[in-house]
Each structure stands twice: as structure tokens, then as C-alpha cells.
Design a protein around this motif. Structure first.
Motif, PDB file in Angstrom:
ATOM      1  N   THR A  84      60.920  60.622  19.022  1.00  0.00           N
ATOM      2  CA  THR A  84      60.291  61.941  18.977  1.00  0.00           C
ATOM      3  C   THR A  84      60.569  62.750  20.239  1.00  0.00           C
ATOM      4  OG1 THR A  84      58.251  60.850  19.698  1.00  0.00           O
ATOM      5  CG2 THR A  84      58.437  61.380  17.363  1.00  0.00           C
ATOM      6  N   ALA A  85      60.995  62.097  21.329  1.00  0.00           N
ATOM      7  CA  ALA A  85      61.356  62.846  22.537  1.00  0.00           C
ATOM      8  C   ALA A  85      62.500  63.809  22.246  1.00  0.00           C
ATOM      9  CB  ALA A  85      61.748  61.882  23.656  1.00  0.00           C
ATOM     10  N   ASN A  86      63.437  63.376  21.417  1.00  0.00           N
ATOM     11  CA  ASN A  86      64.578  64.230  21.068  1.00  0.00           C
ATOM     12  C   ASN A  86      64.135  65.428  20.246  1.00  0.00           C
ATOM     13  OD1 ASN A  86      66.726  62.262  22.057  1.00  0.00           O
ATOM     14  ND2 ASN A  86      65.695  61.015  20.534  1.00  0.00           N
ATOM     15  N   ILE A  87      63.161  65.216  19.357  1.00  0.00           N
ATOM     16  CA  ILE A  87      62.676  66.314  18.525  1.00  0.00           C
ATOM     17  C   ILE A  87      61.918  67.331  19.366  1.00  0.00           C
ATOM     18  CG2 ILE A  87      61.255  66.914  16.532  1.00  0.00           C
ATOM     19  CD1 ILE A  87      61.693  64.102  15.470  1.00  0.00           C
ATOM     20  N   ALA A  97      71.566  66.717  23.898  1.00  0.00           N
ATOM     21  CA  ALA A  97      72.638  65.744  24.170  1.00  0.00           C
ATOM     22  C   ALA A  97      72.255  64.838  25.342  1.00  0.00           C
ATOM     23  CB  ALA A  97      73.946  66.464  24.464  1.00  0.00           C
ATOM     24  N   LEU A  98      71.601  65.419  26.345  1.00  0.00           N
ATOM     25  CA  LEU A  98      71.135  64.616  27.478  1.00  0.00           C
ATOM     26  C   LEU A  98      70.033  63.658  27.026  1.00  0.00           C
ATOM     27  CD1 LEU A  98      70.936  63.880  30.455  1.00  0.00           C
ATOM     28  CD2 LEU A  98      69.471  65.892  30.794  1.00  0.00           C
ATOM     29  N   ASN A  99      69.130  64.134  26.172  1.00  0.00           N
ATOM     30  CA  ASN A  99      68.081  63.266  25.636  1.00  0.00           C
ATOM     31  C   ASN A  99      68.662  62.047  24.927  1.00  0.00           C
ATOM     32  OD1 ASN A  99      66.151  65.963  25.428  1.00  0.00           O
ATOM     33  ND2 ASN A  99      65.053  64.074  25.786  1.00  0.00           N
ATOM     34  N   ILE A 100      69.614  62.303  24.047  1.00  0.00           N
ATOM     35  CA  ILE A 100      70.201  61.218  23.262  1.00  0.00           C
ATOM     36  C   ILE A 100      70.944  60.245  24.178  1.00  0.00           C
ATOM     37  CG2 ILE A 100      71.908  60.681  21.482  1.00  0.00           C
ATOM     38  CD1 ILE A 100      71.139  63.393  20.196  1.00  0.00           C
ATOM     39  N   THR A 101      71.640  60.784  25.182  1.00  0.00           N
ATOM     40  CA  THR A 101      72.341  59.936  26.139  1.00  0.00           C
ATOM     41  C   THR A 101      71.361  59.064  26.916  1.00  0.00           C
ATOM     42  OG1 THR A 101      74.083  61.605  26.399  1.00  0.00           O
ATOM     43  CG2 THR A 101      73.901  59.930  28.120  1.00  0.00           C
ATOM     44  N   LEU A 102      70.271  59.672  27.391  1.00  0.00           N
ATOM     45  CA  LEU A 102      69.269  58.917  28.143  1.00  0.00           C
ATOM     46  C   LEU A 102      68.596  57.862  27.264  1.00  0.00           C
ATOM     47  CD1 LEU A 102      67.578  61.723  30.288  1.00  0.00           C
ATOM     48  CD2 LEU A 102      68.901  59.777  31.134  1.00  0.00           C
ATOM     49  N   THR A 103      68.284  58.230  26.023  1.00  0.00           N
ATOM     50  CA  THR A 103      67.657  57.274  25.108  1.00  0.00           C
ATOM     51  C   THR A 103      68.557  56.062  24.892  1.00  0.00           C
ATOM     52  OG1 THR A 103      66.444  59.018  23.942  1.00  0.00           O
ATOM     53  CG2 THR A 103      66.716  56.933  22.786  1.00  0.00           C
ATOM     54  N   ALA A 104      69.845  56.320  24.690  1.00  0.00           N
ATOM     55  CA  ALA A 104      70.786  55.229  24.448  1.00  0.00           C
ATOM     56  C   ALA A 104      70.908  54.323  25.672  1.00  0.00           C
ATOM     57  CB  ALA A 104      72.153  55.793  24.067  1.00  0.00           C
ATOM     58  N   ILE A 146      68.394  56.882  15.681  1.00  0.00           N
ATOM     59  CA  ILE A 146      68.820  58.001  16.524  1.00  0.00           C
ATOM     60  C   ILE A 146      70.331  58.193  16.513  1.00  0.00           C
ATOM     61  CG2 ILE A 146      68.875  58.896  18.884  1.00  0.00           C
ATOM     62  CD1 ILE A 146      66.216  57.587  19.386  1.00  0.00           C
ATOM     63  N   ILE A 147      71.059  57.191  16.981  1.00  0.00           N
ATOM     64  CA  ILE A 147      72.477  57.384  17.254  1.00  0.00           C
ATOM     65  C   ILE A 147      73.289  57.566  15.974  1.00  0.00           C
ATOM     66  CG2 ILE A 147      74.518  56.345  18.305  1.00  0.00           C
ATOM     67  CD1 ILE A 147      72.660  54.942  20.269  1.00  0.00           C
ATOM     68  N   LEU A 148      73.055  56.730  14.967  1.00  0.00           N
ATOM     69  CA  LEU A 148      73.840  56.820  13.736  1.00  0.00           C
ATOM     70  C   LEU A 148      73.658  58.163  13.020  1.00  0.00           C
ATOM     71  CD1 LEU A 148      75.762  55.474  11.781  1.00  0.00           C
ATOM     72  CD2 LEU A 148      73.804  54.383  10.655  1.00  0.00           C
ATOM     73  N   PRO A 149      72.418  58.635  12.779  1.00  0.00           N
ATOM     74  CA  PRO A 149      72.268  59.939  12.125  1.00  0.00           C
ATOM     75  C   PRO A 149      72.868  61.088  12.930  1.00  0.00           C
ATOM     76  CG  PRO A 149      70.209  58.714  12.034  1.00  0.00           C
ATOM     77  CD  PRO A 149      71.109  57.973  12.967  1.00  0.00           C
ATOM     78  N   VAL A 150      72.736  61.042  14.258  1.00  0.00           N
ATOM     79  CA  VAL A 150      73.327  62.097  15.088  1.00  0.00           C
ATOM     80  C   VAL A 150      74.839  62.107  14.935  1.00  0.00           C
ATOM     81  CG1 VAL A 150      73.783  62.789  17.477  1.00  0.00           C
ATOM     82  CG2 VAL A 150      71.461  62.235  16.767  1.00  0.00           C
TER      83      VAL A 150
END
Length: 292
Positions: A84-87, A97-104, A146-150
């Protein structure tokens, strides 16, 4: 927090759809930009792994939390950002993009950092350590949600950019709807827990949440990073993966009391993050109307 059809199937599915929609607004260049300017990534990682555990420790000692609740707060601090942080970052016009990178990256790092922080916490507060296996299964789930749907969304954008552009507003509206449903589901599941335990740990959780988002926003601004990146980092380290913390407390440590801070925090953060997102999304428009 008990598992239901909503939390085990419908909610992850809805989050996956939202992440696919976020992918429609991203390109490879967004991630290349993050890689070219790694200060934002390093700042987020340092705050997550090097600062927040100390903040949680300070609050646990300040409020003289019972040992099991203190360990639960430390477990929460060691958990990476949630989906939900990305949303929320998307709604606040942060750098998704930074959110997804940090999450990963955080999700992979926590395979090492979470067991270490948790074991030290068990020794400090309870006087005994316990082997805590890396939460590999949950990290795989994060990747799936997160990563696959993105990646699928980005592929669609590359092949059909006009369609991706048309979907931007509907996806933003759907994001709001999913967040409302998340809040309703969280309230309905955690209300009894909140009422029972708020006096013991509620204020500590609230202050930890506010401190996490406040530090996550102020530190990047102080380092002269772009405001969109500051918003992303604030959301990333302010919205912890409470589900992961609850899972470890219940299924690895076998201690329901240790899951309480994550349950209470997970409820409170929806409201504080919504307020921050509202403020962050409005502020650029306000600033634009002011004379230069």
C-alpha cells in the motif's frame, strides 16, 4: 487479526490489479533515473535499516512497554514497506518507481536484517534469543503482488501507450476505492485489538508511525533530494508490512501478544498516510498559485 477470504484472496488480488495499473504509468527510464541517482535509494535504505529500529527502541523504553510488546514494535520496525506504500505514493504524486525499487531491495535485505534485529530484541527485552528463519515465503508473495503486475503494466504501456494513458484516471480512482476498502477491512478486523490494547501500545505505535513518515520526508528534503522522492521515501518507511510482522509473531514466534503492535500500527497508518497523501498532493497546487 484473523485471516478471511477478503485478506487472503480478494485483497491481494485487488492490490495486484492496482500495481498493474501503476505499471501502466511507468517506463524503464523511470527506473534508470533512480539507478543514475542512487542517493535517494541509499537514503531510504539507511533510514529503514539504520534509523527506524533505534526510534522504535527509544519509544519502547520511553513508554516502558512490556517486553513482548516491545519485541513486537521492534519486529514492526524491522519489516519492509508494504504494497500500500506504492499506492499512497501514487496518490500523493510521489516517485512510484523509487517506491517499487525500495520495496524490492528492502524486501531482499530484510531476509538478513529482520532476523538479526528480532533476535537482538528478544535477547534485550526477554533475555533469550531464538532462531528466526528468513521470511522467504512472504518475500516471494511481495514479488508476486508488486513486481510482477508492475512489469506487466509496463509491458502494456510499451506496446499500447494510448491505452495506458486512458487508464491513468480510472486507475487513480480505483486506488482510492481499494484504500477505502482496506481501511474498512482493517477496522473491522482490528477494532477489538485496538480497543483492548490501545492504552498499552497505541500511543507508541502512533508516534512511531508519525516519526517514520516525518523522518522519511524531512531527511531527503534536508539532503536536497527532489520532493517527489521525499514523498516516496516517507511513504515507504512509514507504511510497514504489518502482515509480515503479524505472520512472524504468530507463526514463527508463536506469540500473539507480539503481533499486537503490528495490528494496531496497520490500522493507524491508513489514516495518517491518507492525511499525509492529501497534504502532499495539494501542496504543489498551492505553491503554484503563490507569487514567485
Amino acid at each position: 487479526m484473523q485471516s478471511t477470504l477478503i485478506t487472503t484472496l480478494l485483497l491481494p488480488l485487488a492490490l495486484g490489479v492496482i500495481m498493474l495499473g501503476l505499471g501502466l504509468g511507468l517506463t524503464i527510464d523511470d527506473f534508470r533515473r533512480v539507478a543514475r541517482y542512487p542517493r535517494a535509494v541509499l537514503t531510504g535504505l539507511l533510514l529503514q535499516t539504520g534509523v527506524l529500529p533505534w526510534v522504535a527502541l527509544g519509544l519502547a523504553l520511553l513508554f516502558r512497554l512490556p517486553p513482548e510488546l516491545a519485541v513486537g514494535l521492534m519486529l514492526l520496525a524491522a519489516s519492509p514497506g508494504g504494497a500500500t506504500a506504492n499506492i499512497y505514493s501514487h496518490l500523493a504524486r510521489g516517485d512510484v518507481a523509487l517506491n517499487i525499487t525500495l520495496t524490492a531491495i528492502n524486501s531482499v535485505l530484510c531476509l538478513v536484517t529482520l532476523p538479526v534485529i528480532l533476535n537482538l530484541s528478544l535477547r534485550f527485552f526477554l533475555g533469550e534469543g531464538q532462531y528466526v528463519p528468513p521470511p522467504v515465503q512472504k518475500i516471494v508473495e511481495v514479488a508476486a503482488i508488486i513486481i510482477l503486475p508492475v512489469a506487466i503494466g509496463m509491458t502494456v504501456r510499451a506496446l499500447a501507450p494510448a491505452f495506458a494513458a486512458r487508464m491513468e484516471k480510472p486507475i487513480r480512482a480505483m486506488s482510492v476505492l481499494v484504500l477505502v476498502l482496506l481501511i474498512v477491512a482493517a477496522v473491522s478486523q482490528a477494532w477489538d485489538t485496538l480497543v483492548t490494547w490501545f492504552a498499552a501500545v497505541g500511543l507508541a505505535c502512533l508516534l512511531f508511525n508519525l516519526a517514520s513518515m516525518g523522518i522519511g520526508y524531512a531527511a531527503p528534503i534536508g539532503l536536497k533530494l527532489p520532493r517527489r522522492q521525499a514523498i516516496a521515501i516517507a511513504m515507504e518507511i512509514g507504511i510497514h508490512n504489518g502482515t509480515l510482522a503479524i505472520f512472524i509473531a504468530l507463526n514463527v514466534l508463536g506469540n500473539a501478544t507480539m503481533s499486537v503492535p503490528a495490528a494496531v500500527y496497520s490500522l493507524l497508518m491508513f489514516f495518517t498516510a491518507a492525511g499525509f497523501a492529501w497534504w502532499a498532493a495539494r501542496r504543489p497546487a498551492v505553491l503554484a498559485t503563490q507569487p514567485g
